[in-house]
Structures are given as C-alpha cells and as structure tokens.
Write a protein that holds these residues in place. Structure first.
Motif, PDB file in Angstrom:
ATOM      1  N   ARG A 157       0.835  -1.196   0.000  1.00 17.82           N
ATOM      2  CA  ARG A 157       0.000   0.000   0.000  1.00 17.82           C
ATOM      3  C   ARG A 157       0.864   1.237   0.000  1.00 17.82           C
ATOM      4  N   SER A 158       0.615   2.101  -0.953  1.00 16.47           N
ATOM      5  CA  SER A 158       1.301   3.381  -1.057  1.00 16.47           C
ATOM      6  C   SER A 158       0.445   4.468  -0.409  1.00 16.47           C
ATOM      7  N   PHE A 159       1.079   5.352   0.362  1.00 13.02           N
ATOM      8  CA  PHE A 159       0.342   6.419   1.043  1.00 13.02           C
ATOM      9  C   PHE A 159      -0.372   7.310   0.025  1.00 13.02           C
ATOM     10  N   LEU A 160       0.262   7.558  -1.118  1.00 16.27           N
ATOM     11  CA  LEU A 160      -0.315   8.438  -2.123  1.00 16.27           C
ATOM     12  C   LEU A 160      -1.162   7.693  -3.150  1.00 16.27           C
ATOM     13  N   ALA A 161      -0.709   6.502  -3.564  1.00 16.77           N
ATOM     14  CA  ALA A 161      -1.359   5.803  -4.681  1.00 16.77           C
ATOM     15  C   ALA A 161      -2.292   4.674  -4.244  1.00 16.77           C
ATOM     16  N   GLY A 162      -2.310   4.337  -2.954  1.00 16.67           N
ATOM     17  CA  GLY A 162      -3.195   3.277  -2.482  1.00 16.67           C
ATOM     18  C   GLY A 162      -2.649   1.883  -2.769  1.00 16.67           C
ATOM     19  N   GLU A 163      -3.547   0.930  -2.992  1.00 13.52           N
ATOM     20  CA  GLU A 163      -3.161  -0.468  -3.207  1.00 13.52           C
ATOM     21  C   GLU A 163      -2.336  -0.605  -4.483  1.00 13.52           C
ATOM     22  N   GLN A 164      -1.143  -1.196  -4.353  1.00  9.64           N
ATOM     23  CA  GLN A 164      -0.232  -1.366  -5.487  1.00  9.64           C
ATOM     24  C   GLN A 164       0.245  -2.816  -5.549  1.00  9.64           C
ATOM     25  N   LEU A 165       0.729  -3.202  -6.733  1.00 13.76           N
ATOM     26  CA  LEU A 165       1.317  -4.521  -6.930  1.00 13.76           C
ATOM     27  C   LEU A 165       2.725  -4.359  -7.480  1.00 13.76           C
ATOM     28  N   HIS A 166       3.632  -5.191  -6.995  1.00 17.02           N
ATOM     29  CA  HIS A 166       5.001  -5.219  -7.518  1.00 17.02           C
ATOM     30  C   HIS A 166       5.241  -6.578  -8.148  1.00 17.02           C
ATOM     31  N   PHE A 167       5.804  -6.576  -9.358  1.00 14.58           N
ATOM     32  CA  PHE A 167       6.075  -7.814 -10.079  1.00 14.58           C
ATOM     33  C   PHE A 167       7.577  -7.921 -10.339  1.00 14.58           C
ATOM     34  N   GLY A 168       8.171  -8.992  -9.862  1.00 12.00           N
ATOM     35  CA  GLY A 168       9.556  -9.273 -10.197  1.00 12.00           C
ATOM     36  C   GLY A 168       9.618 -10.072 -11.480  1.00 12.00           C
ATOM     37  N   CYS A 169      10.323  -9.563 -12.483  1.00 15.22           N
ATOM     38  CA  CYS A 169      10.364 -10.197 -13.803  1.00 15.22           C
ATOM     39  C   CYS A 169      11.808 -10.457 -14.212  1.00 15.22           C
TER      40      CYS A 169
END
Length: 270
Positions: A225-237
């Motif tokens: 969760r980002s304070f500014l952007a809300g729910e986020q996903l990170h993908f390792g590729c």
C-alpha cells in the motif's frame, strides 16, 4: 493459475482432495542460484509460512499420495518444525516414515525443501502432525542472482506491452542485468501472475536511453500500500533471451545509473 499449482483430479478423491496440490519445482529449472544454506534464513522462511498460514504440500518419497497441510510451529533450538495435515472428512492415511519433499508457494514464489521426521502421537480423530527436522538447505526462487538498482524519480522508466488484447503501461521500480521490477495499481496488475510470459515489452530506461524491446517472465507478485497511490502490486520479472546488443545497452544503462546514484549520495562524514 500459479506455477506448480493444480487441482487434484476429481477421479481420485481423498480426505484432502478439496485442497490443491502444489507440485515440486520442475527438474528442468536450474535451482543452484536459489539454494539457501543460512540456518537463520531457513528458520525465518518457515516461520513466515507458519505466521501467514500458507498451504504446504508433502510429497512422500515412497510414492504415497501427496498431503496438503500447514506449518504450525518452528523450533529452531530443537532443529525441528511441525506440519499439521489438513483433513477434510475422514482422517488422512499416515504415510510410511522416510524423507518427504515439502513445497510451498508464499506470494506465488516456490519454496522447496527435503526433510525427514516422525509422526506425532495424536488423539483419535485429530489431524496428523509431522515433526520434521529443519533442513540444511532450501530452494527459494525469490532470491536474486543479480543486484538490482532502484530507478530515480523524475525520469521515464516504464514498460509497455500487450496482454489479452489490452495495452499496459507500468512503472519500472528497479532494474538489473537479470530483470526488472514493475509497479502497477491493483486493477492494472490484476491479470499478471507468476510464470506468465510477456512478449515484446518496450522498456524505457530514462532520458536519452534507447528503448529496449524484450521478453519477460513474471517470477513474483506482491501487494503493498502506497500512502499516495493506495493499493499497489510489484512484479519481479526476468529477461528471456536478451540479444547481445540489448545486453550491452542494458549494462551501459546500469553503469550510468550506478554512477548517478554515487554522485547523488551525500558525502560521508569523518
């Protein structure tokens, strides 16, 4: 569907058939870069599985059916951990003693180990409990072979690609000679899963850098969760089959990023 994860065939019902079977890492995967021998890391990884209640799957070496369960306790000082077999309906059959392969998929990333132990004495009707020895090593595919550099703010670091007929544009959080870390909103990243391959991804690596067109494989997915952007996903590729030209261009860009980061670092005191 996540890698190494598939449903039990309906023609072979069992006490735990309602739960999925997590398949072992394929024999064609080079697991040497992902071998972990640090006892502290191993204990912490198993404790995380216990804390999060992640499903694990036991594959007995004697050929008996696999058994799904959960790690309920980790005892580093005793060199043990406890796996409780998930039971739906009748009590699951107790496999013969011997070594077992344990596989889990925390955050969609394969974690695998081989261990041996004994079945604890439990009350009639209670789930089976395997008291297993902490292994001397585990295989954890999340570990990175190459150091990654975080991308600086204010520059165009993005990856664009087509998937299921839709165009996606995601931020690049970090980059290495082996792969990228992509960032997206929960909605934007809803279709991306570990083991998925992304073809002809156009990657921008900052001002003045020639965009690369590469193929990627998604290796991990985690939410934050980002304070500014809300729910986020990170993908390792990871990159698939980089050409020598792309490899050289990527290495040049990494060298520039490292130099820029060094120049921007505050001076050391003393």
């Amino acid at each position: 569907m996540l890698p190494f994860l598939k449903k039990n065939p309906p023609a072979q019902p069992s006490a735990a058939s309602a739960l999925p079977v997590i398949e072992p890492i394929g024999a064609d995967v080079d697991t040497r870069p992902f071998r972990v021998t640090d006892p502290h890391y191993i204990a912490m990884a198993l404790q995380a599985l216990a804390d999060d209640g992640d499903l694990v799957c036991l594959h007995p070496s004697a050929g008996e059916p696999s058994l799904p369960g959960r790690i309920t306790e980790v005892r580093p000082q005793a060199g043990q951990f406890v796996v409780e077999i998930e039971v739906k309906g009748a009590r699951a059959p107790q496999p013969q003693p011997g070594s077992v392969l344990l596989v889990a998929m925390p955050l969609g990333i394969a974690l695998q180990l081989r261990t041996s132990g004994h079945w604890a004495d439990t009350l009639p009707g209670a789930p089976l409990q395997l008291v297993a020895a902490l292994p001397d090593h585990i295989i954890h595919l999340q570990r990175r072979r190459f150091p990654r550099l975080e991308t600086p703010l204010g520059q165009p670091f993005r990856a664009e690609f087509m998937l299921y007929g839709e165009t996606f544009s995601m931020g690049v959080d970090d980059v290495s000679i082996g792969g990228l870390g992509l960032r997206a909103s929960a909605h934007e990243g809803r279709l991306l899963m570990p083991s998925q391959q992304l073809r002809r991804v156009r990657v921008e690596l900052g001002h003045g850098a020639t965009p690369l067109v590469v193929d990627l494989e998604v290796r991990s997915r985690r939410a934050f969760r980002s304070f500014l952007a809300g729910e986020q996903l990170h993908f390792g590729c990871r990159f698939l089959d980089l050409t020598p030209a792309d490899h050289g261009e990527l290495q040049l860009r990494l060298d520039r990023l490292d130099a820029e980061r060094t120049r921007a670092a505050p001076p050391r005191l003393g």
